[in-house]
Design an enzyme around this catalytic site. Structure first.
Site, PDB file in Angstrom:
ATOM      1  N   VAL A  45       0.814  -1.157  -0.255  1.00  0.00           N
ATOM      2  CA  VAL A  45      -0.051   0.001   0.084  1.00  0.00           C
ATOM      3  C   VAL A  45       0.950   1.154   0.036  1.00  0.00           C
ATOM      4  O   VAL A  45       1.901   1.289   0.662  1.00  0.00           O
ATOM      5  CB  VAL A  45      -1.042  -0.004   1.359  1.00  0.00           C
ATOM      6  N   CYS A  46       0.556   2.190  -0.785  1.00  0.00           N
ATOM      7  CA  CYS A  46       1.091   3.528  -1.026  1.00  0.00           C
ATOM      8  C   CYS A  46       2.888   3.462  -1.033  1.00  0.00           C
ATOM      9  O   CYS A  46       3.259   2.491  -2.012  1.00  0.00           O
ATOM     10  CB  CYS A  46       0.948   4.297   0.506  1.00  0.00           C
ATOM     11  N   THR A  47       3.420   3.874  -0.346  1.00  0.00           N
ATOM     12  CA  THR A  47       5.262   3.912  -0.550  1.00  0.00           C
ATOM     13  C   THR A  47       5.693   2.458   0.116  1.00  0.00           C
ATOM     14  O   THR A  47       7.069   2.487   0.030  1.00  0.00           O
ATOM     15  CB  THR A  47       5.851   4.991   0.103  1.00  0.00           C
TER      16      THR A  47
ATOM     17  N   THR B 280       2.068   3.653  -6.711  1.00  0.00           N
ATOM     18  CA  THR B 280       2.411   3.827  -5.494  1.00  0.00           C
ATOM     19  C   THR B 280       1.350   5.161  -5.176  1.00  0.00           C
ATOM     20  O   THR B 280       0.755   5.586  -6.029  1.00  0.00           O
ATOM     21  CB  THR B 280       3.993   4.146  -5.120  1.00  0.00           C
TER      22      THR B 280
END
Length: 226
Positions: free
Chosen positions: A104-106, A124
């Site tokens: 998830v995300c970074t 991302t």
């Protein structure tokens, strides 16, 4: 259902984690029939999140069960975690035995540092997508990107989309839809601007200036060593 297979979901926890990157998919996945969730960190000490409160791991790296699903959340703490050999080794070991490897995300950059995004299509958080080639990934503009058994998702709230997508793959659309209904995931944001493609340009520029230009530069330094 008694014949539902057990599915172990292991989340990596680290200081500076964005708590919703973890708690949003954890909430959805915890309702998947057969799901067993674990939060693994370097130690059993409470992990400080970006929201000013701590979360408590269920396991340290040594005692964590092998996950069927490995999930790597993001957060501003990723830049520091990139340089932690024990964290990267844990990701690589878990990924070797997991059916699904996700972020998830970074958190995508931690997958990349462990060599798991080389040649993969990935996404991302919008403020960091330009850095994905530094870990060998091909950037795709999407909230959820699947490439084989690797699933990456965009910033923060897209963790729910990732979780429901994966639940549908494992237990079918009807189960995923029932969970979506149970948690009343029916987004109706007050403003049409959760992505730079739709947000007012002044809002995007201000956020980049005050937060994400520096944050992305810090991530780039952590990735390149420069």
């Amino acid at each position: 259902m008694t014949d539902t297979p057990a599915t172990t979901v292991v989340f990596l926890l680290f200081p500076g984690i964005t708590q919703l990157d973890f708690t949003a998919p954890a909430q959805a996945l915890s309702r998947m029939p057969g799901a067993l969730l674990a939060g693994a960190a370097a130690s059993l000490d409470p992990i400080m999140t970006d929201s000013g409160f701590a979360i408590v791991p269920t396991h340290d790296f040594a005692s964590a069960p092998q996950g069927d699903i490995l999930c790597i959340p993001g957060g501003h703490g990723v830049a520091d975690a990139l340089g932690d050999a024990a964290t990267i080794d844990f990701i690589a070991r878990q990924a070797a035995g997991a059916q699904w490897v996700t972020s998830v995300c970074t958190g995508a950059f931690l997958l990349g540092r462990a060599g798991l995004l080389d040649g993969k299509r990935a996404t991302t958080h919008w403020a960091y997508t330009h850095l994905l080639p530094l870990v060998g990934a091909e950037t795709v503009k999407a909230r959820v990107v699947e490439d084989g058994n690797v699933v990456t998702s965009g910033g923060v709230t897209s963790g729910l989309d990732f979780a429901l997508t994966l639940i549908a793959r494992l237990r079918g659309d009807a189960v995923a839809q029932a969970i979506q209904l149970a948690i009343e995931y029916d987004p109706a944001p007050p403003f049409p601007g959760g992505h730079p493609d739709r947000a007012p340009k002044a809002i995007t520029a201000g956020l980049k200036e005050h937060v994400y230009d520096a944050a992305a530069a810090r991530m780039e330094t952590a990735l390149t060593g420069g």
